[in-house]
Design a protein around this motif. Structure first.
Motif, PDB file in Angstrom:
ATOM      1  N   GLY A 148       0.804  -1.208   0.000  1.00 58.14           N
ATOM      2  CA  GLY A 148       0.000   0.000   0.000  1.00 58.14           C
ATOM      3  C   GLY A 148       0.844   1.269   0.000  1.00 58.14           C
ATOM      4  O   GLY A 148       0.525   2.254   0.674  1.00 58.14           O
ATOM      5  N   ILE A 149       1.965   1.258  -0.734  1.00 55.17           N
ATOM      6  CA  ILE A 149       2.771   2.476  -0.846  1.00 55.17           C
ATOM      7  C   ILE A 149       3.001   2.791  -2.314  1.00 55.17           C
ATOM      8  O   ILE A 149       2.773   1.942  -3.175  1.00 55.17           O
ATOM      9  CB  ILE A 149       4.148   2.336  -0.145  1.00 55.17           C
ATOM     10  CG1 ILE A 149       4.919   1.118  -0.690  1.00 55.17           C
ATOM     11  CG2 ILE A 149       4.014   2.267   1.344  1.00 55.17           C
ATOM     12  CD1 ILE A 149       6.371   1.082  -0.278  1.00 55.17           C
ATOM     13  N   ASN A 150       3.465   4.001  -2.576  1.00 53.59           N
ATOM     14  CA  ASN A 150       3.780   4.366  -3.946  1.00 53.59           C
ATOM     15  C   ASN A 150       5.216   3.958  -4.248  1.00 53.59           C
ATOM     16  O   ASN A 150       6.124   4.264  -3.484  1.00 53.59           O
ATOM     17  CB  ASN A 150       3.625   5.868  -4.159  1.00 53.59           C
ATOM     18  CG  ASN A 150       2.176   6.223  -4.407  1.00 53.59           C
ATOM     19  OD1 ASN A 150       1.458   5.475  -5.075  1.00 53.59           O
ATOM     20  ND2 ASN A 150       1.746   7.335  -3.842  1.00 53.59           N
ATOM     21  N   ALA A 151       5.392   3.259  -5.352  1.00 56.10           N
ATOM     22  CA  ALA A 151       6.731   2.830  -5.755  1.00 56.10           C
ATOM     23  C   ALA A 151       6.877   3.033  -7.258  1.00 56.10           C
ATOM     24  O   ALA A 151       5.939   2.791  -8.010  1.00 56.10           O
ATOM     25  CB  ALA A 151       6.949   1.362  -5.392  1.00 56.10           C
ATOM     26  N   ARG A 191      10.834   5.318  -1.498  1.00 55.62           N
ATOM     27  CA  ARG A 191      11.500   5.912  -0.341  1.00 55.62           C
ATOM     28  C   ARG A 191      10.527   5.911   0.827  1.00 55.62           C
ATOM     29  O   ARG A 191       9.363   6.278   0.663  1.00 55.62           O
ATOM     30  CB  ARG A 191      11.892   7.355  -0.655  1.00 55.62           C
ATOM     31  CG  ARG A 191      13.225   7.467  -1.328  1.00 55.62           C
ATOM     32  CD  ARG A 191      13.502   8.876  -1.827  1.00 55.62           C
ATOM     33  NE  ARG A 191      14.100   8.797  -3.158  1.00 55.62           N
ATOM     34  CZ  ARG A 191      15.339   8.382  -3.416  1.00 55.62           C
ATOM     35  NH1 ARG A 191      16.138   8.026  -2.429  1.00 55.62           N
ATOM     36  NH2 ARG A 191      15.783   8.320  -4.651  1.00 55.62           N
ATOM     37  N   ILE A 192      11.021   5.462   1.969  1.00 58.47           N
ATOM     38  CA  ILE A 192      10.161   5.515   3.156  1.00 58.47           C
ATOM     39  C   ILE A 192      10.948   6.139   4.297  1.00 58.47           C
ATOM     40  O   ILE A 192      12.174   6.247   4.249  1.00 58.47           O
ATOM     41  CB  ILE A 192       9.646   4.117   3.590  1.00 58.47           C
ATOM     42  CG1 ILE A 192      10.814   3.170   3.909  1.00 58.47           C
ATOM     43  CG2 ILE A 192       8.726   3.520   2.551  1.00 58.47           C
ATOM     44  CD1 ILE A 192      10.400   1.939   4.682  1.00 58.47           C
ATOM     45  N   MET A 246       6.485  -1.617   8.017  1.00 59.19           N
ATOM     46  CA  MET A 246       6.566  -2.048   6.620  1.00 59.19           C
ATOM     47  C   MET A 246       7.132  -3.473   6.534  1.00 59.19           C
ATOM     48  O   MET A 246       6.644  -4.304   5.780  1.00 59.19           O
ATOM     49  CB  MET A 246       7.487  -1.071   5.874  1.00 59.19           C
ATOM     50  CG  MET A 246       7.204  -0.937   4.407  1.00 59.19           C
ATOM     51  SD  MET A 246       5.668  -0.093   4.091  1.00 59.19           S
ATOM     52  CE  MET A 246       6.201   1.599   4.183  1.00 59.19           C
ATOM     53  N   CYS A 247       8.178  -3.724   7.324  1.00 60.22           N
ATOM     54  CA  CYS A 247       8.793  -5.053   7.295  1.00 60.22           C
ATOM     55  C   CYS A 247       7.868  -6.109   7.903  1.00 60.22           C
ATOM     56  O   CYS A 247       7.792  -7.228   7.421  1.00 60.22           O
ATOM     57  CB  CYS A 247      10.139  -5.037   8.015  1.00 60.22           C
ATOM     58  SG  CYS A 247      11.407  -4.184   7.075  1.00 60.22           S
ATOM     59  N   LEU A 271      13.622  -0.613  -1.162  1.00 60.90           N
ATOM     60  CA  LEU A 271      13.225   0.470  -0.258  1.00 60.90           C
ATOM     61  C   LEU A 271      14.457   1.257   0.161  1.00 60.90           C
ATOM     62  O   LEU A 271      15.452   0.682   0.586  1.00 60.90           O
ATOM     63  CB  LEU A 271      12.559  -0.095   1.000  1.00 60.90           C
ATOM     64  CG  LEU A 271      11.168  -0.716   0.856  1.00 60.90           C
ATOM     65  CD1 LEU A 271      10.739  -1.330   2.187  1.00 60.90           C
ATOM     66  CD2 LEU A 271      10.144   0.314   0.410  1.00 60.90           C
ATOM     67  N   SER A 272      14.403   2.579   0.033  1.00 62.98           N
ATOM     68  CA  SER A 272      15.492   3.441   0.494  1.00 62.98           C
ATOM     69  C   SER A 272      15.003   4.258   1.673  1.00 62.98           C
ATOM     70  O   SER A 272      13.909   4.821   1.626  1.00 62.98           O
ATOM     71  CB  SER A 272      15.953   4.377  -0.622  1.00 62.98           C
ATOM     72  OG  SER A 272      16.532   3.626  -1.662  1.00 62.98           O
TER      73      SER A 272
END
Lengths: 516, 170
Positions: A7-10, A23-24, A32-33, A73-74
């Motif tokens: 549910g994130i923008n990538a 980027r989070i 997230m993990c 993920l950065s």
């Protein structure tokens, strides 16, 4: 675009493999993990980078494998006090990677139960971080002692056997600290980093093209897999350079030849380790035949420098292709005969079965990968999971087992050997016509690329970020041995010390690929 | 058992003719006396030390024991301890983390002893060169008698280097 699983923008990354970048914030990392783990996403790798020359601080990166592809993920970290919540409680395999990221970049995993150094011994002092941009690669420090605090085990009848770094056979250097009671192994603690030779720092002195040669020397037995992963990453980082279809088919042939050669050699050694020296001589005869064929067809016994960004360095003529088909058919027949001898050899099977077991539940927890994972019920193979050219029409058969012992790993290796021969034959027969190499599109500084390849040992990943003037800003190389070495510590528990070489060989993990 | 014996009979003897010493690989004057060389030429014990290689050279060292090359038929065998060895076969650029271990292995090897550096990295540091993590070539850390280039050198080249090291120069 939305990366639905989390549910994130990538942003999709250009390149052959389905991969996304997002980027989070460090505060979101744990949740997230947890969410990723609950969806059975695997942690592929974790690394750090220095962004201070770009006006930032430092960054933590991780790569997670989802059914829809790889998520990179950065996490930007503060310049003055770079830290983040450690994730080893969610993904145990992160432990050593976090410690290595601290040794090299100086980013600190908080709440990690283990704060000992990992890749650093005495070559550079604590508080100095070689992968920081202000660190000169030529910087040398007076040698210092390692002083690594091994965990002490005490009790009646308990004693220690330290082994290495210089081993008794022709093997790479590493240290194994066995705690034993009588002949039984109570505990094994590994210590690596002896082979650290500054590979990731060396990448940063190179252009994108020059890096290919270095990538092919991260782990000599997996030179094809690394070269392909690196080429794939460069092709992505240059905005999607597309190698010709013929080049992709040739890459498939090269990778499967590498798999065949390694399985032949290891199955031979596994015979040797259980006093079936017949197996060693037979399989090493077949391996040598194959290496000579490699040399004849491609000019190198281990196929080094054959895969280059943009394609491959050498074509295969019709006559050479026919020769390859003919020779492989012979290998297939011989391996089938030898397999029946191994299968029916009571002495060998007695040593193989129930030795060095990693059960599926533990394998899943530790993130066991590659053929060793498949022998413990972890049904993943990048060639099957993400069907990209040249594998998409070949219907690669996934080899697997659930017993997770030496016998299971031998069985999976035999199955993969036969399957790789079938794949090479199919690829040779359907070899598309056309060019074998295209020029690289110009790289834009800051652009990322990912290479992700199922090498013979497991998943190899290259995460690349282009710098100015076609140079490398950061290149992280990940070997599947990072996941599998910790599992070996569990596999040997309760076994006898003399079975350690057998168990170790059944995994055959890389030191160089791990130590970098 | 029948299958196994049949396979052995069917395979036959695969061992090929041994190569000759390649004296161009020598980098130091022969240090050993004639009398000693006469013995080593027939019974040489080698301790292999990987001082930081990519593992490519190890693959070819393994291959010298395959049936095609069969190094042991020349009286040359690999041993498990430097204390049993006459020669160290060293691969890799020497990583700084292996520098001490390599020096200690050299010291643990009884005199008279020989050192053969294997591969481009062993000869000149190779692609890894010298850095914060790498001492470069083997000769930067211990004396080297013979250096065999190649990435990796073939089993034949490795054998030619080993034979050159135990060959009299007079």
């Amino acid at each position: 675009m939305a990366f639905e699983e989390l549910g994130i923008n990538a942003a999709p990354l250009p390149g052959a493999m389905p991969a996304f970048h997002a980027r989070i914030d460090a505060s979101e990392l744990h949740a997230m993990c947890e969410k990723a783990r609950s969806q059975k996403a695997r942690l592929v790798t974790l690394w750090g980078s220095d962004e201070t020359t770009r006006g930032g601080g430092y960054a933590l990166h991780l790569a997670l494998a989802f059914p829809s592809g790889l998520l990179w993920l950065s996490v930007p970290l503060d310049r003055g006090h770079p830290h983040y919540p450690g994730i080893a409680n969610i993904y145990p395999s992160a432990d050593r990677m976090q410690r290595a990221a601290y040794d090299l970049v100086g980013i600190h995993a908080q709440e990690n139960p283990d704060h000992r150094k990992w890749l650093r011994h005495g070559a550079w002092p604590g508080g100095v971080f070689p992968l920081r941009k202000d660190f000169d690669i030529a910087n040398c420090f007076p040698p210092a002692e390692d002083h690594y605090p091994f965990i002490k085990v005490e009790g009646e009848g308990v004693h220690e056997i330290p082994v290495g770094p210089v081993h008794a056979g022709t093997i790479e250097p590493g240290h194994f600290r066995f705690t034993v009671v009588g002949e039984k192994i109570l505990r094994l603690e590994e210590r690596f980093g002896y082979k650290h030779k500054g590979i990731e720092k060396r990448f940063e002195t190179m252009t994108l093209e020059e890096g290919a040669r270095l990538a092919g020397r991260i782990s000599g037995d997996s030179t094809v897999a690394y070269a392909w992963a690196y080429a794939m990453a460069v092709e992505g980082a240059t905005g999607g350079t597309e190698p010709p279809r013929r080049a992709l088919a040739l890459r498939g042939i090269l990778l499967e030849l590498e798999r065949v050669a390694n399985h032949l050699g290891d199955i031979g050694y596994l015979g040797n380790d259980v006093a079936l020296s017949f197996g060693f001589f037979q399989f090493w005869r077949l391996k040598e035949d194959l290496l000579r064929l490699n040399s004849q067809l491609f000019g190198h016994r281990y196929l080094m420098d054959m895969i280059v960004p943009g394609g491959v360095a050498r074509d295969l003529s019709k006559r050479e292709a026919d020769l390859l088909l003919d020779r492989l058919e012979k290998v297939r027949g011989e391996v089938a005969t030898l397999k029946s001898i191994y299968d029916e050899h009571a002495g060998a099977q007695d040593r193989f079965i129930m030795t060095g077991q990693v059960l599926p539940e533990l394998a899943e927890k530790m993130g066991l990968t590659g053929f060793a994972g498949r022998a413990s019920g972890i049904r993943h193979d990048l060639r099957v999971d993400y069907s990209i050219p040249p594998y998409q029409q070949l219907k690669v058969q996934l080899a697997s087992h659930t017993r997770g012992d030496v016998a299971a790993r031998v069985s999976v290796r035999f199955d993969e050997l036969a399957e790789s021969i079938r794949l090479i034959q199919a690829l040779v027969q359907q070899l598309p016509s056309g060019d074998i190499r295209v020029p690289l599109v110009d790289a834009v500084s800051g652009r990322c690329g990912v290479g992700w390849v199922e090498g013979w040992r497991g998943e190899i990943l290259i995460a690349l970020e282009a710098g100015e003037n076609h140079r490398i800003h950061r290149c992280h190389a990940h070997d599947p041995s990072w996941q599998n070495w910790p599992a070996l510590q569990h596999a040997v528990i309760g076994n006898i010390v003399p079975d350690f070489p057998l168990i170790n060989k059944s995994f055959n993990l890389s030191y160089s690929g791990h130590d970098l | 058992m029948y299958q196994l014996l049949k396979q052995i009979a069917k395979t036959g003897i695969k061992t090929e003719e041994a190569p000759l010493a390649d004296e161009t690989l020598r980098v130091l004057q022969q240090r050993l006396q004639e009398g000693i060389l006469k013995h080593l030429g027939r019974a040489l014990a080698i301790r292999h030390v990987d001082a930081g290689s990519c593992n490519g050279c190890e693959l070819e060292i393994h291959a010298t024991n395959s049936p095609y090359y069969n190094l042991e038929r020349l009286g040359i065998k690999f041993v498990a301890s430097p204390r049993h060895a006459d020669m160290l076969l060293v691969t890799g650029p020497v990583s700084r983390h292996m520098e001490t271990a390599l020096k200690r292995t050299y010291e643990a090897t009884p005199d008279p002893k020989l050192v053969v550096a294997i591969g481009d990295c062993g000869c000149d540091g190779g692609i890894f060169g010298e850095s914060y993590a790498s001492c470069g070539r083997v000769a930067n850390v211990i004396p080297v008698d013979v250096a065999v280039p190649g990435c990796p050198p073939t089993p034949l080249a490795i054998m030619q280097g080993i034979l050159a090291a135990i060959k009299s120069q007079s």
